[in-house]
Enzyme design. Structure first.
Site, PDB file in Angstrom:
ATOM      1  N   THR A  12       0.812  -1.230   0.000  1.00  0.00           N
ATOM      2  CA  THR A  12       0.000   0.000   0.000  1.00  0.00           C
ATOM      3  C   THR A  12       0.839   1.271   0.000  1.00  0.00           C
ATOM      4  O   THR A  12       0.289   2.378   0.029  1.00  0.00           O
ATOM      5  CB  THR A  12      -0.926   0.035   1.241  1.00  0.00           C
ATOM      6  OG1 THR A  12      -0.129  -0.188   2.411  1.00  0.00           O
ATOM      7  CG2 THR A  12      -2.008  -1.011   1.140  1.00  0.00           C
ATOM      8  N   GLY A  14       5.170   3.049  -0.751  1.00  0.00           N
ATOM      9  CA  GLY A  14       6.615   2.951  -0.938  1.00  0.00           C
ATOM     10  C   GLY A  14       7.102   1.836  -1.865  1.00  0.00           C
ATOM     11  O   GLY A  14       6.628   1.691  -3.004  1.00  0.00           O
ATOM     12  N   VAL A  61       0.550  -8.743   8.788  1.00  0.00           N
ATOM     13  CA  VAL A  61       1.479  -9.885   8.742  1.00  0.00           C
ATOM     14  C   VAL A  61       1.834 -10.393  10.143  1.00  0.00           C
ATOM     15  O   VAL A  61       2.363 -11.500  10.288  1.00  0.00           O
ATOM     16  CB  VAL A  61       2.780  -9.567   7.960  1.00  0.00           C
ATOM     17  CG1 VAL A  61       2.503  -9.299   6.496  1.00  0.00           C
ATOM     18  CG2 VAL A  61       3.577  -8.436   8.599  1.00  0.00           C
ATOM     19  N   SER A 140      17.931  -4.522   4.563  1.00  0.00           N
ATOM     20  CA  SER A 140      18.357  -3.113   4.642  1.00  0.00           C
ATOM     21  C   SER A 140      19.855  -3.039   4.888  1.00  0.00           C
ATOM     22  O   SER A 140      20.447  -3.950   5.488  1.00  0.00           O
ATOM     23  CB  SER A 140      17.631  -2.409   5.793  1.00  0.00           C
ATOM     24  OG  SER A 140      18.170  -1.125   6.010  1.00  0.00           O
ATOM     25  N   TYR A 153      15.739  -1.887  15.091  1.00  0.00           N
ATOM     26  CA  TYR A 153      15.482  -2.003  13.644  1.00  0.00           C
ATOM     27  C   TYR A 153      16.651  -2.708  12.957  1.00  0.00           C
ATOM     28  O   TYR A 153      16.442  -3.620  12.141  1.00  0.00           O
ATOM     29  CB  TYR A 153      15.252  -0.612  13.039  1.00  0.00           C
ATOM     30  CG  TYR A 153      15.031  -0.656  11.545  1.00  0.00           C
ATOM     31  CD1 TYR A 153      13.871  -1.215  11.010  1.00  0.00           C
ATOM     32  CD2 TYR A 153      15.990  -0.152  10.664  1.00  0.00           C
ATOM     33  CE1 TYR A 153      13.672  -1.261   9.638  1.00  0.00           C
ATOM     34  CE2 TYR A 153      15.789  -0.193   9.287  1.00  0.00           C
ATOM     35  CZ  TYR A 153      14.634  -0.752   8.778  1.00  0.00           C
ATOM     36  OH  TYR A 153      14.435  -0.814   7.420  1.00  0.00           O
ATOM     37  N   LYS A 157      16.759  -6.267  10.740  1.00  0.00           N
ATOM     38  CA  LYS A 157      17.232  -6.409   9.356  1.00  0.00           C
ATOM     39  C   LYS A 157      18.442  -7.344   9.288  1.00  0.00           C
ATOM     40  O   LYS A 157      18.662  -8.004   8.261  1.00  0.00           O
ATOM     41  CB  LYS A 157      17.521  -5.037   8.755  1.00  0.00           C
ATOM     42  CG  LYS A 157      16.245  -4.210   8.533  1.00  0.00           C
ATOM     43  CD  LYS A 157      15.246  -4.915   7.609  1.00  0.00           C
ATOM     44  CE  LYS A 157      13.995  -4.121   7.330  1.00  0.00           C
ATOM     45  NZ  LYS A 157      13.080  -4.756   6.359  1.00  0.00           N
ATOM     46  N   THR A 188      10.305   7.216   1.131  1.00  0.00           N
ATOM     47  CA  THR A 188       8.956   6.632   1.092  1.00  0.00           C
ATOM     48  C   THR A 188       8.227   7.164   2.326  1.00  0.00           C
ATOM     49  O   THR A 188       8.628   8.174   2.894  1.00  0.00           O
ATOM     50  CB  THR A 188       9.037   5.091   1.172  1.00  0.00           C
ATOM     51  OG1 THR A 188       9.673   4.759   2.422  1.00  0.00           O
ATOM     52  CG2 THR A 188       9.832   4.488   0.025  1.00  0.00           C
TER      53      THR A 188
HETATM   54  P1  NDP Z   1       6.526   2.511   3.709  1.00  0.00           P
HETATM   55  O1  NDP Z   1       6.173   2.954   5.088  1.00  0.00           O
HETATM   56  O2  NDP Z   1       6.296   3.459   2.590  1.00  0.00           O
HETATM   57  O3  NDP Z   1       5.799   1.142   3.374  1.00  0.00           O
HETATM   58  C1  NDP Z   1       5.727   0.089   4.317  1.00  0.00           C
HETATM   59  C2  NDP Z   1       4.629  -0.848   3.912  1.00  0.00           C
HETATM   60  O4  NDP Z   1       4.586  -1.946   4.850  1.00  0.00           O
HETATM   61  C3  NDP Z   1       3.252  -0.181   3.950  1.00  0.00           C
HETATM   62  O5  NDP Z   1       2.466  -0.680   2.901  1.00  0.00           O
HETATM   63  C4  NDP Z   1       2.722  -0.645   5.302  1.00  0.00           C
HETATM   64  O6  NDP Z   1       1.317  -0.635   5.383  1.00  0.00           O
HETATM   65  C5  NDP Z   1       3.236  -2.068   5.318  1.00  0.00           C
HETATM   66  N1  NDP Z   1       3.161  -2.665   6.637  1.00  0.00           N
HETATM   67  C6  NDP Z   1       3.705  -2.221   7.786  1.00  0.00           C
HETATM   68  N2  NDP Z   1       3.376  -3.039   8.792  1.00  0.00           N
HETATM   69  C7  NDP Z   1       2.579  -4.003   8.263  1.00  0.00           C
HETATM   70  C8  NDP Z   1       1.911  -5.129   8.801  1.00  0.00           C
HETATM   71  N3  NDP Z   1       1.992  -5.425  10.112  1.00  0.00           N
HETATM   72  N4  NDP Z   1       1.189  -5.923   7.984  1.00  0.00           N
HETATM   73  C9  NDP Z   1       1.100  -5.627   6.659  1.00  0.00           C
HETATM   74  N5  NDP Z   1       1.704  -4.578   6.096  1.00  0.00           N
HETATM   75  C10 NDP Z   1       2.437  -3.769   6.895  1.00  0.00           C
HETATM   76  O7  NDP Z   1       8.079   2.110   3.769  1.00  0.00           O
HETATM   77  P2  NDP Z   1       9.046   1.438   2.699  1.00  0.00           P
HETATM   78  O8  NDP Z   1       8.363   1.216   1.422  1.00  0.00           O
HETATM   79  O9  NDP Z   1      10.281   2.240   2.711  1.00  0.00           O
HETATM   80  O10 NDP Z   1       9.357   0.065   3.431  1.00  0.00           O
HETATM   81  C11 NDP Z   1       9.236  -1.190   2.799  1.00  0.00           C
HETATM   82  C12 NDP Z   1      10.360  -2.086   3.304  1.00  0.00           C
HETATM   83  O11 NDP Z   1      11.605  -1.523   2.925  1.00  0.00           O
HETATM   84  C13 NDP Z   1      10.405  -2.233   4.826  1.00  0.00           C
HETATM   85  O12 NDP Z   1      10.683  -3.587   5.136  1.00  0.00           O
HETATM   86  C14 NDP Z   1      11.582  -1.343   5.219  1.00  0.00           C
HETATM   87  O13 NDP Z   1      12.172  -1.770   6.420  1.00  0.00           O
HETATM   88  C15 NDP Z   1      12.488  -1.541   4.027  1.00  0.00           C
HETATM   89  N6  NDP Z   1      13.514  -0.541   3.833  1.00  0.00           N
HETATM   90  C16 NDP Z   1      13.193   0.782   3.674  1.00  0.00           C
HETATM   91  C17 NDP Z   1      14.198   1.713   3.476  1.00  0.00           C
HETATM   92  C18 NDP Z   1      13.925   3.175   3.368  1.00  0.00           C
HETATM   93  O14 NDP Z   1      14.882   3.971   3.491  1.00  0.00           O
HETATM   94  N7  NDP Z   1      12.707   3.593   3.090  1.00  0.00           N
HETATM   95  C19 NDP Z   1      15.602   1.300   3.376  1.00  0.00           C
HETATM   96  C20 NDP Z   1      15.826  -0.108   3.573  1.00  0.00           C
HETATM   97  C21 NDP Z   1      14.804  -0.981   3.759  1.00  0.00           C
HETATM   98  P3  NDP Z   1       0.546   0.368   6.404  1.00  0.00           P
HETATM   99  O15 NDP Z   1       0.340   1.619   5.608  1.00  0.00           O
HETATM  100  O16 NDP Z   1      -0.694  -0.379   6.731  1.00  0.00           O
HETATM  101  O17 NDP Z   1       1.430   0.591   7.601  1.00  0.00           O
HETATM  102  C1  8X3 Z   2      16.107   1.906   6.222  1.00  0.00           C
HETATM  103  C2  8X3 Z   2      17.417   2.556   5.946  1.00  0.00           C
HETATM  104  O1  8X3 Z   2      19.373   3.679   7.051  1.00  0.00           O
HETATM  105  O2  8X3 Z   2      17.142   4.536   7.535  1.00  0.00           O
HETATM  106  O3  8X3 Z   2      16.265   0.535   6.299  1.00  0.00           O
HETATM  107  O4  8X3 Z   2      17.875   2.458   8.479  1.00  0.00           O
HETATM  108  S1  8X3 Z   2      17.979   3.335   7.335  1.00  0.00           S
END
Ligand code: NDP
Ligand code: 8X3
Length: 252
Positions: A12, A14, A61, A140, A153, A157, A188
């Site tokens: 939903t 990012g 999840v 990550s 966090y 990861k 995101t």
């Molecule tokens: P966003 O917050 O934009 O997206 C996160 C998504 O995960 C949303 O759709 C959110 O839905 C969903 N989510 C969270 N908790 C749950 C749950 N319990 N059950 C189902 N869905 C859930 O962040 P990102 O797109 O950046 O994050 C996606 C992944 O990338 C994560 O695992 C994050 O740790 C990883 N990541 C992100 C980085 C960054 O810098 N952005 C860097 C490295 C890794 P809802 O709106 O309902 O919360």
């Molecule tokens: C998200 C990247 O550097 O903000 O996994 O932890 S950082």
């Protein structure tokens, strides 16, 4: 990737949402998970432009029983999942390890580690039985080295890395592939969630840099998924050009 069946958790927003668009554009069929049903429906509506079948599977999840019920509810034609993208994840706050809120950390651990593990445990046996499948975990750079205020966090990861490596070992005698994609800074909703809705603080994370976008990561995910069957992209670290490590970043 045409007609491949791809399940994406956390679609939903990012990176997950970008993956949905990317795989839809390449002709894949999609099972989209998220907690926000309205956002899922809106995304499904937008993806109609690609003319690919999309099945919505809303659940949290963290709720193992609900996850199992949801997967069990899939019609026969939607059960043969080819690619599982374990993307749902989050962080709450930047507290020191000896000062943070244990309940918030439960949310982070239950989502990033136990949620990913439930999905893997429930989806992978079918892949093994069918002799094909690809599990793509969104880890990550934070899993490589801890940083200040990121203790829990980073630990989750690091766990994603260990779970990815362990699964790759467990599946080595099968045609299945396991990939751990480790992004650096991606703009995101991630930082908005981390700072509990404080947009100003979230914007400051990306001030003076050109961060990655969700689409950049979706391109990498797609590259791994579309590699020839004998090529297993085990792990990818992808950072913006201005970022060298989890803590070294050049700002203009
Ligand atoms: P966003 O917050 O934009 O997206 C996160 C998504 O995960 C949303 O759709 C959110 O839905 C969903 N989510 C969270 N908790 C749950 C749950 N319990 N059950 C189902 N869905 C859930 O962040 P990102 O797109 O950046 O994050 C996606 C992944 O990338 C994560 O695992 C994050 O740790 C990883 N990541 C992100 C980085 C960054 O810098 N952005 C860097 C490295 C890794 P809802 O709106 O309902 O919360
Ligand atoms: C998200 C990247 O550097 O903000 O996994 O932890 S950082």
């Amino acid at each position: 990737m045409k007609d491949k069946l791809v399940l994406i958790t956390g679609a939903t927003s990012g990176i997950g949402e970008s993956c949905a668009r990317k795989f839809a554009a390449m002709g894949s069929r999609l099972i989209l998970n998220g907690r926000n049903v309205e956002k899922l429906k809106q995304l499904q509506h937008e993806l109609e432009a690609y003319d690919v079948p999309v099945w919505l599977l809303p659940f949290d999840v963290r709720d193992r029983d609900v996850v199992k019920q949801a997967l069990d509810s899939l019609p026969e034609a939607w059960r043969h999942i080819d690619i599982l993208i374990n993307n749902a994840g989050l962080v709450l706050g930047m507290d020191k390890e000896h000062e943070g809120d244990l309940d918030e950390w439960d949310v982070v651990i239950d989502t990033n580690v136990k949620g990913l593990l439930s999905m893997t445990r429930l989806v992978v046996p079918g892949m093994v039985a069918r002799g094909c499948g690809h599990i793509i975990n969104i880890g990550s750079i934070a899993g490589d080295v801890a940083y200040a205020g990121g203790s829990v966090y980073c630990a989750t990861k690091a766990a994603v890395k260990a779970l990815s490596d362990g699964l790759r070992i467990d599946l080595v005698d099968t045609p299945l592939r396991v990939t751990n994609i480790k992004p650096g800074m991606v703009e995101t909703n991630f930082s908005v969630v981390r700072f509990r809705g404080d947009q100003r603080k979230a914007d400051a994370v990306y001030a003076g840099i050109q961060p990655l976008t969700g689409d950049d990561i979706a391109d990498v995910v797609y590259y791994a998924a579309s590699a020839p069957a004998h090529v297993q992209i085990a792990e990818v670290l992808v950072v913006p050009t201005c970022q060298a490590t989890g803590t070294v970043c050049h700002r203009r």
